[in-house]
Write a protein that holds these residues in place. Structure first.
Motif, PDB file in Angstrom:
ATOM      1  N   LEU A   1       4.651   2.653   8.493  1.00  0.00           N
ATOM      2  CA  LEU A   1       3.955   1.645   7.698  1.00  0.00           C
ATOM      3  C   LEU A   1       2.799   2.284   6.940  1.00  0.00           C
ATOM      4  O   LEU A   1       2.151   3.215   7.437  1.00  0.00           O
TER       5      LEU A   1
ATOM      6  N   MET B   1       2.075  -6.305  14.241  1.00  0.00           N
ATOM      7  CA  MET B   1       2.200  -6.149  12.793  1.00  0.00           C
ATOM      8  C   MET B   1       3.562  -5.565  12.422  1.00  0.00           C
ATOM      9  O   MET B   1       4.178  -5.974  11.422  1.00  0.00           O
TER      10      MET B   1
ATOM     11  N   LYS C   1       6.091  -7.442   9.843  1.00  0.00           N
ATOM     12  CA  LYS C   1       6.449  -6.892   8.536  1.00  0.00           C
ATOM     13  C   LYS C   1       7.942  -6.653   8.384  1.00  0.00           C
ATOM     14  O   LYS C   1       8.475  -6.746   7.279  1.00  0.00           O
TER      15      LYS C   1
ATOM     16  N   ASP D   1       9.591  -4.645   5.292  1.00  0.00           N
ATOM     17  CA  ASP D   1       8.484  -4.383   4.354  1.00  0.00           C
ATOM     18  C   ASP D   1       7.491  -3.428   5.025  1.00  0.00           C
ATOM     19  O   ASP D   1       6.913  -3.753   6.062  1.00  0.00           O
ATOM     20  N   LYS D   2       7.277  -2.271   4.436  1.00  0.00           N
ATOM     21  CA  LYS D   2       6.472  -1.233   5.081  1.00  0.00           C
ATOM     22  C   LYS D   2       5.047  -1.132   4.541  1.00  0.00           C
ATOM     23  O   LYS D   2       4.315  -0.224   4.909  1.00  0.00           O
ATOM     24  N   ASN D   3       4.634  -2.038   3.679  1.00  0.00           N
ATOM     25  CA  ASN D   3       3.291  -1.978   3.104  1.00  0.00           C
ATOM     26  C   ASN D   3       2.423  -3.103   3.663  1.00  0.00           C
ATOM     27  O   ASN D   3       2.736  -4.285   3.493  1.00  0.00           O
ATOM     28  N   ILE D   4       1.326  -2.735   4.355  1.00  0.00           N
ATOM     29  CA  ILE D   4       0.432  -3.724   4.967  1.00  0.00           C
ATOM     30  C   ILE D   4      -0.704  -4.031   4.004  1.00  0.00           C
ATOM     31  O   ILE D   4      -1.406  -3.123   3.547  1.00  0.00           O
TER      32      ILE D   4
ATOM     33  N   ASP E   1      -2.133  -9.590   4.971  1.00  0.00           N
ATOM     34  CA  ASP E   1      -1.350  -9.492   6.211  1.00  0.00           C
ATOM     35  C   ASP E   1      -2.279  -9.396   7.424  1.00  0.00           C
ATOM     36  O   ASP E   1      -2.065 -10.054   8.447  1.00  0.00           O
TER      37      ASP E   1
END
Length: 364
Positions: A165, A193, A197, A200-203, A207
């Motif tokens: 992530l 988290m 997610k 989807d690997k973008n925090i 979020d």
């Protein structure tokens, strides 16, 4: 004789438990544990519980392994080794003295003692015996926020990276603001988290604000703030919330002891003219008397993070030294009653204490 004694201690509960377990498994593989490993629970909120736990450890330590083979004793989660009230009890001191004597005498090659504890009084004879004859591993989160925060941020970033992530600095800062610095809480929230997610690997910051829970540490700060500011209804509400989150009345009363000790010290500094308020921040005087005094202290309060020091001073300002000393005495007395046994529930004793120390100022 061998010195197969290991102590894992510190306020980072997760790392203490993890590394103690690793050492246990290294010495005593899982296939052997049913025959060679004895686990003793060291969690004790009362003197009687502490006496029983140490007595059981001494007995287990002196008992040979089944069929004369390897014997491993894990004295786990020993919660009272830094509790001043319990540690000064005569029976606890006597039994820890016996254990210390056995450690100094040395262990057989196939005999092992592993201990894990959230904290230890390093002045105690027991700690000194372990330090002299065994191996001590400490896992402490720094007390000063400015030292602990970079460690926590680095740990969180590393965990997110390991899970594939990505997270920017603003989101990481917000994440640590919510989790606090304790490793277990950080790991739990990272895992949550990851599940949230999915692919989807973008925090994002959104979020973090949506899914990350506020730590018990942050709530505990709210609790001590409410007590210092005499907000009784808020103090009782947060106290019950902390109990629901599995904190104990004993653990929380130790926090109150620390709170009133700090408030009393800062009030005394203010009355001596060493410390004054400058808006919401504090300013220390600069003279030789202060240098001489603080040089003898284990921790110089002037090196405390400015935000924490300012908050303590602001909370101390409305009180007199006498009022703070009286409240500290109430807290210590209640703590001693809790650990000495009795039929009154700890929670009831604690709420009665809150009613006393949060009482409004008397009108003259």
């Amino acid at each position: 004789m061998a010195n197969n004694v290991y102590l894992f201690c510190g306020n980072d509960e997760y790392l203490v438990g993890l590394n103690a377990r690793k050492r246990v498994d290294q010495i005593c593989p899982a296939a052997e544990q049913s025959l060679t490993l004895e686990v003793i629970d060291g969690t004790a909120a009362k003197i009687d519980d502490a006496v029983a736990a140490v007595d059981q450890c001494v007995a287990g330590f002196r008992t040979v392994g089944l069929f004369g083979g390897k014997k491993v004793v894990w004295f786990r989660d020993v919660s009272f080794l830094k509790n001043a009230v319990i540690m000064k009890n005569a029976d606890v001191k006597r039994l820890l003295g016996e254990l210390a004597s056995d450690i100094k005498a040395g262990l057989a090659e196939d005999q092992f003692l592993i201990m894990s504890a959230p904290g230890v009084d390093k002045r105690s004879a027991f700690y000194k015996a372990v330090k002299e004859c065994g191996e001590i591993s400490e896992y402490d989160i720094p007390e000063r926020d400015y030292e602990a925060r970079p460690v926590a941020i680095k740990r969180a970033a590393s965990l997110f990276k390991r899970e594939g992530l990505s997270i920017d600095s603003a989101a990481t800062d917000a994440f640590i603001n919510k989790t606090g610095f304790e490793t277990r809480q950080i790991m739990n929230e990272v895992e949550k988290m990851v599940l949230f997610k999915g692919a989807d690997k973008n925090i994002t910051l959104a979020d973090v604000q949506l899914i990350t829970s506020t730590s018990g540490e942050a709530i505990a700060w709210d609790f001590t703030d409410a007590v210092a500011e005499r907000r009784l209804a808020d103090a009782i509400r947060i106290f019950r919330q902390l109990l629901f989150q599995k904190q104990t009345a004993i653990g929380l009363i130790i926090q109150l002891e620390s709170l009133f000790q700090n408030l009393l010290r800062f009030r005394e500094y203010m009355e001596a003219g060493w410390l004054r308020m400058n808006g919401n921040r504090i300013q220390w005087s600069n003279d030789q008397e202060i240098e001489d005094y603080f040089s003898e202290m284990p921790e110089d309060p002037r090196k405390m993070h400015w935000f924490r020091a300012s908050k303590i001073a602001n909370h101390a300002a409305p009180y007199t030294v006498r009022a703070l000393a009286a409240r500290k005495t109430l807290v210590v007395d209640t703590h001693e009653k809790m650990v000495s046994g009795g039929s009154i529930p700890h929670e009831l004793m604690f709420e009665t204490l809150l009613a006393k120390i949060c009482a409004p100022k008397r009108r003259r």
